[in-house]
Design a protein around this motif. Structure first.
Motif, short mmCIF file in Angstrom:
data_model
loop_
_atom_site.label_atom_id
_atom_site.label_comp_id
_atom_site.label_asym_id
_atom_site.label_seq_id
_atom_site.Cartn_x
_atom_site.Cartn_y
_atom_site.Cartn_z
N TRP A 166 19.19 46.41 79.36
CA TRP A 166 18.89 47.82 79.13
C TRP A 166 20.09 48.61 78.63
CZ3 TRP A 166 14.47 49.74 78.11
CH2 TRP A 166 13.30 49.17 78.64
N ALA A 167 21.29 48.19 79.02
CA ALA A 167 22.49 48.87 78.53
C ALA A 167 22.67 48.66 77.03
CB ALA A 167 23.73 48.36 79.28
N VAL A 168 22.39 47.46 76.55
CA VAL A 168 22.48 47.18 75.11
C VAL A 168 21.48 48.04 74.34
CG1 VAL A 168 22.05 45.42 73.35
CG2 VAL A 168 23.41 44.85 75.38
N ILE A 169 20.26 48.15 74.87
CA ILE A 169 19.25 48.99 74.23
C ILE A 169 19.67 50.46 74.25
CG2 ILE A 169 16.86 49.84 74.39
CD1 ILE A 169 16.14 47.06 75.56
N ALA A 170 20.16 50.92 75.40
CA ALA A 170 20.57 52.31 75.53
C ALA A 170 21.76 52.63 74.63
CB ALA A 170 20.91 52.62 76.99
N THR A 199 29.75 55.72 79.96
CA THR A 199 28.97 55.56 81.18
C THR A 199 27.97 54.42 81.04
OG1 THR A 199 29.21 57.92 81.68
CG2 THR A 199 27.48 56.72 82.84
N ILE A 200 27.28 54.37 79.91
CA ILE A 200 26.35 53.26 79.66
C ILE A 200 27.12 51.94 79.65
CG2 ILE A 200 24.79 52.21 77.97
CD1 ILE A 200 24.11 55.10 77.06
N PHE A 201 28.28 51.94 79.00
CA PHE A 201 29.09 50.73 78.89
C PHE A 201 29.52 50.24 80.27
CE2 PHE A 201 32.32 47.78 77.73
CZ PHE A 201 32.12 47.44 76.40
N ALA A 202 30.09 51.15 81.07
CA ALA A 202 30.58 50.77 82.39
C ALA A 202 29.45 50.29 83.30
CB ALA A 202 31.32 51.94 83.03
N LEU A 203 28.31 50.97 83.24
CA LEU A 203 27.16 50.54 84.03
C LEU A 203 26.61 49.20 83.55
CD1 LEU A 203 25.30 53.97 84.37
CD2 LEU A 203 26.46 52.72 86.22
N GLY A 204 26.73 48.96 82.24
CA GLY A 204 26.21 47.73 81.65
C GLY A 204 27.00 46.49 82.00
N ILE A 205 28.32 46.64 82.26
CA ILE A 205 29.14 45.48 82.60
C ILE A 205 29.47 45.43 84.10
CG2 ILE A 205 30.14 45.33 80.28
CD1 ILE A 205 32.68 46.66 81.39
N SER A 256 30.39 42.68 76.96
CA SER A 256 31.08 43.70 76.18
C SER A 256 30.85 43.51 74.69
CB SER A 256 32.59 43.65 76.49
OG SER A 256 33.30 44.54 75.67
N SER A 257 30.86 42.26 74.25
CA SER A 257 30.62 41.98 72.82
C SER A 257 29.22 42.44 72.40
CB SER A 257 30.77 40.48 72.55
OG SER A 257 32.10 40.07 72.73
N PHE A 258 28.23 42.16 73.24
CA PHE A 258 26.86 42.58 72.90
C PHE A 258 26.73 44.10 72.93
CE2 PHE A 258 25.61 38.16 73.96
CZ PHE A 258 24.87 37.89 72.81
N LEU A 259 27.43 44.75 73.86
CA LEU A 259 27.38 46.21 73.93
C LEU A 259 28.02 46.83 72.70
CD1 LEU A 259 28.12 46.68 77.71
CD2 LEU A 259 26.09 47.52 76.51
N VAL A 260 29.13 46.26 72.24
CA VAL A 260 29.75 46.75 71.02
C VAL A 260 28.86 46.44 69.81
CG1 VAL A 260 31.74 46.52 69.48
CG2 VAL A 260 32.08 46.62 71.95
N MET A 261 28.24 45.28 69.85
CA MET A 261 27.33 44.88 68.77
C MET A 261 26.17 45.86 68.64
SD MET A 261 25.71 41.08 68.42
CE MET A 261 24.81 40.52 66.96
N SER A 262 25.76 46.45 69.76
CA SER A 262 24.63 47.37 69.74
C SER A 262 24.94 48.66 68.99
CB SER A 262 24.20 47.70 71.17
OG SER A 262 25.18 48.48 71.83
N ILE A 263 26.20 48.85 68.64
CA ILE A 263 26.59 50.03 67.88
C ILE A 263 25.93 50.04 66.50
CG2 ILE A 263 28.64 51.05 66.76
CD1 ILE A 263 30.22 50.40 69.25
N GLY A 292 16.90 51.93 84.11
CA GLY A 292 17.41 50.72 83.46
C GLY A 292 18.78 50.26 83.91
N HIS A 293 19.59 51.16 84.48
CA HIS A 293 20.97 50.83 84.85
C HIS A 293 21.08 50.04 86.15
CE1 HIS A 293 20.23 54.16 87.59
NE2 HIS A 293 21.26 53.73 88.30
N LYS A 294 20.01 49.96 86.92
CA LYS A 294 20.10 49.41 88.27
C LYS A 294 20.44 47.92 88.25
CE LYS A 294 16.94 52.86 90.19
NZ LYS A 294 15.65 53.12 90.86
#
Length: 421
Positions: free
Chosen positions: A236-240, A341-347, A358-365, A407-409
């Motif tokens: 959900w963090a990647v989507i957000a 905040t999304i990033f920190a919650l996602g990892i 982290s790579s997938f979260l950056v990729m979601s950019i 989604g962050h839970k």
């Protein structure tokens, strides 16, 4: 272990947040400027954002794997080198007024920024206690806010000329043989700012070369795997993050166009409103957000801010004049905490899988490539109505609201974070 051990490395990492923010937020100036220089439509000008965020999409996973194999420091140096090369390509691009070359320069610079962002976001979270990672990342991202403020300010006063000709005036200039010289003068204004950017990046690289950075001890080898998406809050963090970056880029990239369309505000004045209103608010929001998180849980604050931005965009779409412009100007303050905040919650609680997530979260950019493109298409297909195109950021904020609420839970992930050497 002394906390001072992490102080100077953390300061250096904060400088990286500034540099990639500059790359992102100068686009709000480049889009109207290159639209003029290269005679582009709204859809064509949106390719400026597309080139930048395509770079993130393509390079994010290689950057994460490079970081895992060679460490944080070498990944940072690689990123600074690529960013500087991209900045220098602006010189031949301006000389030839080549939109394709401008896009290549932005892609290469963004590739470098991808390395920096892939490294700096997780690195900031582990330079200290795990239970304050969100606050620490938001503080580091405050320098991202500073870069977001400085970029349009410099762009407005050193790139934009303030000269805006109508199509009839441009046709008359072409008939007199004056159009090419005028457009070249506009293009030349890009050279000095990008030479300075390349010089600053080189200086930062030299400082990093002579600085010892602590490296995390990874006891397990994390291989590339889509299996990371088995973890609900990562998914959900990647989507957000996809929708957040889309909303931010969409709101800011067409801000000058939006201001002219809804309130007939000239480009120089709109640029100042963008810098002193929107981006100063963005920077202030980062610092204040760090403070608010002492009293309000990050996910709850994220949900509140997403709700406020949905309301602001509705006002911007349904009103006219400066009311609509000021509504859009207010949104960056409430966007300020969203990415970190999304990033920190996602990892959160991922341990040795942090780098891969982290790579997938950056990729979601890559979301920053598609929202402006959709907005450009909506505008061009409604007779240039850029106002109605702002429905796209509103949709994005709705997804962020869901992440903040549910989604962050974290579900069943208890792995400890990697320890520092």
């Amino acid at each position: 272990m002394s906390k001072n051990k992490y102080l100077f490395p953390f300061i250096l990492i904060c400088s990286l947040f500034f540099m990639w923010a500059f790359l992102h937020n100068i686009n709000s100036i480049l889009i109207p400027h290159l639209k003029k220089v290269c005679q582009l439509s709204d859809t064509q000008s949106s390719l400026i954002d597309f080139a930048v965020y395509l770079g993130y999409f393509v390079i994010a996973i290689p950057a994460g794997l490079f970081c895992h194999r060679f460490g944080y420091k070498k990944a940072i140096l690689c990123g600074l080198f690529l960013y500087a090369v991209g900045a220098l390509i602006f010189l031949p691009a301006a000389d030839n007024r080549s939109f394709g070359l401008f896009l290549l320069a932005l892609f290469i610079a963004a590739s470098g920024a991808t390395f920096l962002e892939t490294v700096a976001n997780p690195y900031a979270t582990i330079l200290g206690k795990p239970d304050t990672s969100e606050q620490r990342l938001n503080f580091a991202q405050s320098f991202n806010g500073l870069g977001a403020f400085v970029a349009p300010l410099i762009g407005t006063h050193f790139i934009l000329s303030g000269i805006e000709h109508s199509k009839a005036e441009l046709d008359a200039m072409a008939a007199r043989g004056e159009l090419t010289a005028y457009l070249q003068t506009e293009a030349n204004s890009l050279k000095m700012p990008y030479v300075v950017i390349a010089a600053v990046l080189t200086l930062i690289a030299i400082i990093f070369i002579f600085t010892k950075l602590p490296e995390p001890k990874d006891e397990h080898t994390t291989k590339f795997s889509l299996g990371i998406f088995r973890i609900s809050h990562v998914r959900w963090a990647v989507i957000a993050e996809f929708f957040y970056v889309g909303s931010q880029v969409g709101v800011l990239s067409f801000f000058i166009r939006f201001s002219r369309y809804t309130a007939n505000i000239p480009e120089k004045e709109a640029g100042d409103i963008l810098a002193y209103g929107a981006m100063l608010g963005f920077m202030a929001g980062r610092f204040l957000g760090t403070f608010f998180m002492r009293y309000i849980k990050p996910a709850r604050l994220l949900s509140l801010y997403a709700t406020i931005n949905i309301v602001l965009v509705i006002i911007a779409i349904t009103t006219h004049g400066r009311t609509s412009v000021y509504a859009i100007t207010a949104t960056p303050f409430f966007m300020s905490i969203m990415f970190p905040t999304i990033f920190a919650l996602g990892i959160k609680d991922l341990g040795e899988e942090t780098k891969l997530a982290s790579s997938f979260l950056v990729m979601s950019i890559i979301g920053g490539a598609f929202t402006p493109l959709m907005m450009g298409l909506i505008s061009d297909n409604t007779g240039g109505n850029i106002q109605i195109a702002y429905i796209m950021p509103m949709i994005c904020f709705a997804f962020i609201l869901y992440f903040g609420l549910k989604g962050h839970k974290v579900k069943g992930i208890t792995k400890p974070q990697a320890a520092l050497a």
